[in-house]
Write a protein that holds these residues in place. Structure first.
Motif, mmCIF file in Angstrom:
data_model
loop_
_atom_site.group_PDB
_atom_site.id
_atom_site.type_symbol
_atom_site.label_atom_id
_atom_site.label_comp_id
_atom_site.label_asym_id
_atom_site.label_seq_id
_atom_site.Cartn_x
_atom_site.Cartn_y
_atom_site.Cartn_z
ATOM 1 N N ILE A 116 0.842 -1.191 0.000
ATOM 2 C CA ILE A 116 0.000 0.000 0.000
ATOM 3 C C ILE A 116 0.877 1.242 0.000
ATOM 4 C CG2 ILE A 116 -1.867 -1.191 1.214
ATOM 5 C CD1 ILE A 116 -1.043 0.314 3.740
ATOM 6 N N SER A 117 0.286 2.359 -0.408
ATOM 7 C CA SER A 117 0.961 3.649 -0.371
ATOM 8 C C SER A 117 0.167 4.555 0.560
ATOM 9 C CB SER A 117 1.038 4.263 -1.767
ATOM 10 O OG SER A 117 1.605 5.556 -1.724
ATOM 11 N N LEU A 118 0.825 5.060 1.603
ATOM 12 C CA LEU A 118 0.172 5.903 2.582
ATOM 13 C C LEU A 118 0.999 7.161 2.775
ATOM 14 C CD1 LEU A 118 -2.187 6.139 4.581
ATOM 15 C CD2 LEU A 118 -0.772 4.984 6.281
ATOM 16 N N ARG A 119 0.425 8.300 2.376
ATOM 17 C CA ARG A 119 1.109 9.596 2.458
ATOM 18 C C ARG A 119 2.480 9.551 1.777
ATOM 19 N NH1 ARG A 119 -1.514 13.231 5.755
ATOM 20 N NH2 ARG A 119 -3.062 12.391 7.214
ATOM 21 N N GLY A 120 2.533 8.903 0.616
ATOM 22 C CA GLY A 120 3.748 8.880 -0.187
ATOM 23 C C GLY A 120 4.749 7.800 0.184
ATOM 24 N N GLN A 121 4.500 7.034 1.250
ATOM 25 C CA GLN A 121 5.412 5.977 1.675
ATOM 26 C C GLN A 121 4.817 4.613 1.319
ATOM 27 O OE1 GLN A 121 8.614 5.822 3.269
ATOM 28 N NE2 GLN A 121 8.270 3.703 2.666
ATOM 29 N N LEU A 122 5.652 3.718 0.773
ATOM 30 C CA LEU A 122 5.214 2.369 0.456
ATOM 31 C C LEU A 122 5.375 1.470 1.675
ATOM 32 C CD1 LEU A 122 6.822 1.858 -3.082
ATOM 33 C CD2 LEU A 122 4.477 2.545 -2.547
ATOM 34 N N TYR A 123 4.381 0.593 1.878
ATOM 35 C CA TYR A 123 4.416 -0.361 2.982
ATOM 36 C C TYR A 123 4.126 -1.763 2.452
ATOM 37 C CZ TYR A 123 4.327 3.582 6.226
ATOM 38 O OH TYR A 123 4.618 4.741 6.914
ATOM 39 N N LEU A 124 4.916 -2.707 2.922
ATOM 40 C CA LEU A 124 4.720 -4.120 2.598
ATOM 41 C C LEU A 124 3.916 -4.752 3.728
ATOM 42 C CD1 LEU A 124 5.411 -6.682 0.917
ATOM 43 C CD2 LEU A 124 7.477 -6.885 2.322
ATOM 44 N N ILE A 125 2.789 -5.379 3.392
ATOM 45 C CA ILE A 125 1.939 -6.046 4.372
ATOM 46 C C ILE A 125 2.167 -7.554 4.247
ATOM 47 C CG2 ILE A 125 -0.392 -6.281 5.287
ATOM 48 C CD1 ILE A 125 0.610 -3.414 5.244
ATOM 49 N N THR A 126 2.569 -8.190 5.345
ATOM 50 C CA THR A 126 2.838 -9.635 5.334
ATOM 51 C C THR A 126 2.122 -10.292 6.509
ATOM 52 O OG1 THR A 126 4.858 -9.365 6.659
ATOM 53 C CG2 THR A 126 5.093 -9.334 4.259
ATOM 54 N N SER A 127 1.998 -11.608 6.434
ATOM 55 C CA SER A 127 1.450 -12.384 7.544
ATOM 56 C C SER A 127 2.401 -13.531 7.851
ATOM 57 C CB SER A 127 0.057 -12.920 7.203
ATOM 58 O OG SER A 127 0.127 -13.821 6.111
ATOM 59 N N ARG A 128 2.350 -13.990 9.078
ATOM 60 C CA ARG A 128 3.228 -15.089 9.500
ATOM 61 C C ARG A 128 2.524 -15.876 10.593
ATOM 62 N NH1 ARG A 128 7.316 -12.213 10.195
ATOM 63 N NH2 ARG A 128 7.422 -11.983 12.471
ATOM 64 N N THR A 129 2.514 -17.191 10.445
ATOM 65 C CA THR A 129 1.886 -18.065 11.427
ATOM 66 C C THR A 129 2.952 -18.646 12.345
ATOM 67 O OG1 THR A 129 0.102 -18.626 9.906
ATOM 68 C CG2 THR A 129 0.460 -20.111 11.759
ATOM 69 N N ILE A 130 2.744 -18.464 13.642
ATOM 70 C CA ILE A 130 3.647 -19.033 14.633
ATOM 71 C C ILE A 130 2.879 -20.094 15.419
ATOM 72 C CG2 ILE A 130 5.077 -16.974 14.767
ATOM 73 C CD1 ILE A 130 3.576 -16.129 17.231
#
Length: 513
Positions: free
Chosen positions: A108-122
Motif C-alpha cells: 500500500i501507499s500511505l502519504r507517499g510511503q510504500l508499505y509491505l503487508i505480510t502475515s506469518r503463522t507461529i
C-alpha cells in the motif's frame, strides 16, 4: 430536457500516431473538448506474470505490483515496478520476504510511503505486519504488528481489506472470519492512525446468518468511526423476497454500535451505495423496485444524521417514461418497462447537497459448444453494456438523467478490457471505455459490439448542463495495446493514468483533460 436522449456527436478523423521509444502523443478536439495522450515505452513482463495493482501514480511516475502464480516446483513471485515521469520502466525488483515463513499480503501507499503487508503463522497465532519499503522494494523500516489472532480463528491468507479515511489520517483493517455452519456473520475491525498505531479494535458478531448477509462496503471517517453497509437476503430466488439493507455504525473508538434499518414502506431497495458527507451525514442511494417485482422503477436517496440517528431526507425518484422507453425492458407482454441487470458503480456527493449516481448494465452468459474431438466446451461471456448517470438536485429532483450506449462482450476474461473508468474534472463527468470503431461512423446508426478486436478507447463527457459528447481517443492496434479501463485512474485534477496491454507487452500513458 432530461427526458430526451441526448444526441451523441461523433468526430471522424485520421489518427496519426508516431510511436517512439519513449512517447506517443495524440491530440483530439471536439468543440472545446481537448485531450492529450502521452504514452510511455512499450514494456515486456516475465512469462506467466501479470499486473495486479496500480499501487500509486502521479506526474512523477507510478508504482505497479506484478505477480506470477506458483507453477510446479517454482514458488509464486512478486515484483515491484517503478516507472519514471515519462512512464518508462525504471526498475523491476522482485520482492524477497526477509522473514522465513512470511506470506505476502499486499503493498500500500500511505502519504507517499510504500508499505509491505505480510502475515506469518507461529505456534499459537497468526500475525500481520506492516513494514516500510523503498521504491526499489528494499526494506527500510522495522516491522509493525497490525494484528495478532489466535490460531483457532482459522485465519485465511489475503482476506484483509484496507480502507483509508478521506484525509488518509486513519486506516481501517477489516478481516472477515471464516463462516461456521449455520453460524452468524463474524468479522474484526481494527482502526489505526497513519503511523500504524492501533487506535481501537472490535470483534463483531451480527445477529444474521453468515450465508444470508453480505457486507457491501465499509467507510471510515476522519475521526476513526466505521460504517458498514450490509445486505440481508432471506428465502430463495423463487420466493422473490426483496433484500433488506442495514447500516452499522461503530463510533467512539468502537464502543458504540448503532444499526440503521433502511426500510421505506411500499418499495424495496434492490441495490444501494453508501458515502459519508463532509458534515458527517450518511448518504445512501440506489435503485428501488415495488415489492417482490423484478427490475428497478427509480432511484431512492436517504440522508441520515448519525448523531440524531434520524433520516433528514428521503427521496424517491421514478424513472421518466421517455427514459424508460429507451433504457427499460418489458419482462412480459403489456407490462411496464423496468431497468434490469444494472449494477451501481459510483456515488458522488455534490458540494450543494445533491448526488450523482452511476450504474452499468452487467450480466454473464455461459455457453456450451460440442467439439467432436474434445467434447463439450464451456465459455463464459461477460457483458458490460450501457452506462447510466443520474444527477439529482438537493431538493430530490432530477437535474438530468443520461445514458451512454455501449455494448461489450468478451469471453473467459472477467471483463478485463470491458467496463469503464470514471473521472471528474471540475463540473464535468468523463467516462473512458473500449468501443467498436464502427460506432464512430456517421453513416451507420447501428450499435456494434466491442469484442476486443481493433478496439478504440472512447471518451464520453457530460457537462454540467447534461450535454453529452463522445470522441475516440486512440486505436488499440496503433498504440500496440488494448486499454484496461478498470486499471486506469485519476491521478490529478486534469490527469488520468492509462494502462494497456497485449499479451506480455504493456505500457502506461498520461491523459490530460
Amino acid at each position: 430536457m432530461f427526458f430526451r436522449r441526448a444526441p451523441i456527436h461523433f468526430l471522424v478523423f485520421l489518427l496519426t500516431i508516431g510511436i517512439g521509444p519513449f512517447t506517443q502523443q495524440l491530440n483530439a478536439q471536439m468543440r472545446d473538448i481537448q485531450t492529450e495522450l502521452q504514452w510511455g515505452s512499450l514494456e515486456k513482463g516475465p512469462g506467466g506474470s501479470y499486473i495486479t495493482k496500480v499501487i500509486a501514480a502521479g506526474e512523477w511516475g507510478a508504482h505497479l505490483l506484478r505477480y506470477r502464480p506458483a507453477r510446479g516446483f517454482q514458488k509464486e513471485q512478486y515484483w515491484l515496478e517503478e516507472f519514471d515521469d515519462r512512464f518508462g520502466l525504471r526498475a523491476r525488483n522482485e520482492l524477497n520476504l526477509s522473514n522465513e515463513g512470511a506470506a505476502f499480503e499486499d503493498i500500500i501507499s500511505l502519504r507517499g510511503q510504500l508499505y509491505l503487508i505480510t502475515s506469518r503463522t507461529i505456534a499459537e497465532a497468526t500475525q500481520v505486519f506492516a513494514r516500510s519499503i523503498s521504491p526499489r522494494g528494499q526494506v527500510t523500516g522495522s516491522e509493525k504488528l497490525l494484528a495478532d489472532m489466535e490460531k483457532e480463528q482459522k485465519f485465511r491468507r489475503q482476506q484483509f481489506d484496507l480502507v483509508y479515511s478521506r484525509d488518509s489520517s486513519h486506516l481501517l483493517l477489516y478481516n472477515q472470519l471464516p463462516p461456521e455452519k449455520d453460524g452468524p456473520e463474524r468479522f474484526t475491525l481494527r482502526v489505526f492512525s497513519d503511523d500504524f498505531s492501533l487506535l481501537w479494535s472490535r470483534d463483531v458478531t451480527l445477529p444474521y446468518r453468515d450465508q444470508g448477509l453480505s457486507i457491501r462496503s465499509y467507510q471510515l471517517d476522519t475521526e476513526g468511526n466505521v460504517y458498514l453497509l450490509c445486505r440481508q437476503v432471506t428465502g430463495s430466488k423463487e420466493d422473490r423476497v426483496p433484500p433488506q439493507y442495514i447500516v452499522y455504525a461503530y463510533r467512539r473508538n468502537g464502543k458504540e454500535e448503532v444499526a440503521y434499518q433502511l426500510n421505506i414502506e411500499g418499495i424495496s431497495f434492490l441495490n444501494l451505495r453508501l458515502e459519508l458527507a463532509a458534515n458527517g451525514d450518511l448518504v445512501c442511494a440506489g435503485f428501488y423496485g415495488l415489492g417482490g417485482q423484478v427490475g428497478s422503477k427509480g432511484i431512492g436517496h436517504i440522508r441520515i444524521n448519525p448523531l440524531t440517528k434520524e433520516a433528514s431526507q428521503v427521496d424517491l425518484l421514478p424513472f421518466p417514461d421517455n427514459f424508460m422507453a429507451q433504457a427499460g425492458q418489458a419482462l412480459q407482454r403489456g407490462a411496464e418497462p423496468v431497468l434490469i441487470r444494472y449494477q451501481l458503480r459510483d456515488l458522488t456527493l455534490r458540494s450543494d447537497g445533491g448526488i450523482v449516481l452511476v450504474a452499468e448494465q452487467f450480466f454473464r452468459q455461459n455457453r456450451t459448444e460440442m467439439s467432436p474431438i474434445t467434447g463439450p466446451q464451456f465459455t463464459s461471456f461477460d457483458n458490460y453494456n450501457d452506462i447510466l448517470i443520474a444527477n439529482i438536485a438537493p431538493d430530490g429532483t432530477y437535474t438530468w438523467l443520461k445514458r451512454i450506449p455501449k455494448r461489450q462482450e468478451t469471453p473467459n476474461d472477467n471483463g478485463a478490457i470491458s467496463s469503464f473508468a470514471q473521472v471528474t474534472v471540475q463540473d464535468r463527468f468523463v467516462f473512458l471505455y473500449n468501443d467498436n470503431p464502427d460506432n464512430f461512423s456517421p453513416e451507420d446508426n447501428r450499435r456494434y459490439e466491442m469484442d476486443g478486436r481493433d478496439a478504440v478507447l472512447a471518451l464520453s463527457e457530460i457537462r454540467r448542463d447534461g450535454e453529452l459528447n463522445t470522441i475516440p481517443l486512440y486505436v488499440s492496434k496503433d498504440a500496440g495495446v488494448v486499454a484496461y479501463p478498470r486499471r486506469c485512474r485519476q491521478i490529478g485534477a486534469h490527469l488520468v493514468l492509462i494502462y494497456g496491454e497485449d499479451g506480455r507487452e504493456y505500457r502506461l500513458g498520461l491523459l490530460r483533460l
